[in-house]
Design a protein around this motif. Sequence first.
Motif, PDB file in Angstrom:
ATOM      1  N   UNK A 191      -0.038  -9.332   2.406  1.00 43.16           N
ATOM      2  CA  UNK A 191       1.138  -8.503   2.644  1.00 43.16           C
ATOM      3  C   UNK A 191       0.711  -7.219   3.338  1.00 43.16           C
ATOM      4  N   UNK A 192       1.537  -6.740   4.244  1.00 46.21           N
ATOM      5  CA  UNK A 192       1.234  -5.515   4.977  1.00 46.21           C
ATOM      6  C   UNK A 192       1.789  -4.320   4.222  1.00 46.21           C
ATOM      7  N   UNK A 193       0.940  -3.333   3.992  1.00 46.79           N
ATOM      8  CA  UNK A 193       1.344  -2.103   3.311  1.00 46.79           C
ATOM      9  C   UNK A 193       1.220  -0.959   4.303  1.00 46.79           C
ATOM     10  N   UNK A 194       2.204  -0.067   4.290  1.00 51.28           N
ATOM     11  CA  UNK A 194       2.162   1.063   5.208  1.00 51.28           C
ATOM     12  C   UNK A 194       3.285   2.047   4.919  1.00 51.28           C
ATOM     13  N   UNK A 195       3.507   2.950   5.859  1.00 53.29           N
ATOM     14  CA  UNK A 195       4.541   3.970   5.730  1.00 53.29           C
ATOM     15  C   UNK A 195       5.906   3.308   5.904  1.00 53.29           C
ATOM     16  N   UNK A 196       6.749   3.415   4.889  1.00 56.04           N
ATOM     17  CA  UNK A 196       8.047   2.741   4.913  1.00 56.04           C
ATOM     18  C   UNK A 196       9.228   3.706   5.025  1.00 56.04           C
ATOM     19  N   UNK A 197       8.966   4.953   5.348  1.00 55.24           N
ATOM     20  CA  UNK A 197      10.048   5.944   5.380  1.00 55.24           C
ATOM     21  C   UNK A 197      11.193   5.521   6.295  1.00 55.24           C
ATOM     22  N   UNK A 198      10.895   5.206   7.543  1.00 53.13           N
ATOM     23  CA  UNK A 198      11.959   4.826   8.481  1.00 53.13           C
ATOM     24  C   UNK A 198      12.574   3.482   8.112  1.00 53.13           C
ATOM     25  N   UNK A 199      11.766   2.579   7.601  1.00 49.94           N
ATOM     26  CA  UNK A 199      12.274   1.279   7.154  1.00 49.94           C
ATOM     27  C   UNK A 199      13.261   1.463   6.002  1.00 49.94           C
ATOM     28  N   UNK A 200      12.895   2.298   5.030  1.00 49.84           N
ATOM     29  CA  UNK A 200      13.775   2.552   3.885  1.00 49.84           C
ATOM     30  C   UNK A 200      15.062   3.252   4.323  1.00 49.84           C
ATOM     31  N   UNK A 201      14.930   4.227   5.219  1.00 48.70           N
ATOM     32  CA  UNK A 201      16.106   4.940   5.718  1.00 48.70           C
ATOM     33  C   UNK A 201      17.038   3.979   6.447  1.00 48.70           C
ATOM     34  N   UNK A 202      16.469   3.086   7.234  1.00 51.26           N
ATOM     35  CA  UNK A 202      17.265   2.104   7.966  1.00 51.26           C
ATOM     36  C   UNK A 202      18.051   1.210   7.013  1.00 51.26           C
ATOM     37  N   UNK A 203      17.390   0.773   5.960  1.00 49.04           N
ATOM     38  CA  UNK A 203      18.052  -0.095   4.975  1.00 49.04           C
ATOM     39  C   UNK A 203      19.206   0.647   4.312  1.00 49.04           C
ATOM     40  N   UNK A 204      18.963   1.889   3.905  1.00 52.17           N
ATOM     41  CA  UNK A 204      20.014   2.688   3.251  1.00 52.17           C
ATOM     42  C   UNK A 204      21.200   2.874   4.191  1.00 52.17           C
ATOM     43  N   UNK A 205      20.932   3.201   5.447  1.00 50.27           N
ATOM     44  CA  UNK A 205      22.011   3.489   6.389  1.00 50.27           C
ATOM     45  C   UNK A 205      22.792   2.242   6.797  1.00 50.27           C
ATOM     46  N   UNK A 206      22.233   1.069   6.571  1.00 47.23           N
ATOM     47  CA  UNK A 206      22.946  -0.176   6.876  1.00 47.23           C
ATOM     48  C   UNK A 206      23.850  -0.627   5.727  1.00 47.23           C
ATOM     49  N   UNK A 207      23.664  -0.033   4.559  1.00 52.67           N
ATOM     50  CA  UNK A 207      24.429  -0.442   3.382  1.00 52.67           C
ATOM     51  C   UNK A 207      25.888  -0.004   3.456  1.00 52.67           C
ATOM     52  N   UNK A 208      26.724  -0.795   2.791  1.00 52.03           N
ATOM     53  CA  UNK A 208      28.107  -0.392   2.515  1.00 52.03           C
ATOM     54  C   UNK A 208      28.183  -0.152   1.017  1.00 52.03           C
ATOM     55  N   UNK A 209      29.045   0.749   0.614  1.00 58.18           N
ATOM     56  CA  UNK A 209      29.160   1.021  -0.816  1.00 58.18           C
ATOM     57  C   UNK A 209      29.505  -0.262  -1.560  1.00 58.18           C
TER      58      UNK A 209
END
Length: 95
Positions: free
Chosen positions: A19-37
């Motif tokens: 598994x690849x481990x690294x900086x996930x800040x932008x990945x996490x932000x992208x996931x949050x911003x794609x969510x609907x309540x």
Amino acid sequence: MKGLILTTDGDLNVISKHLTIGDTLLQDASIVLQLKQGELKEDPLLGPNLLRLLRGKANKNETERLVKIHLSRAGISYEEVKSKLEIILNNHEDK
């Protein structure tokens, strides 16, 4: 933030059976911003539903306010995300 890197399809990124481990800040932000309540059981209020803003008449200030609120709710710094995106855009323009 360090964590598991996902592919563009949202699958775990595996290289040579690891598994690849690294900086996930932008990945996490992208996931949050794609969510609907309501999509995330752990926090049903998380998700700015930005698609709704594209279809409506949202202004920049309202959009930025929603993004800040939802990133903050997920423990992500808006300013850090903005800074990383600016670095990426500046590097891209230099090429």
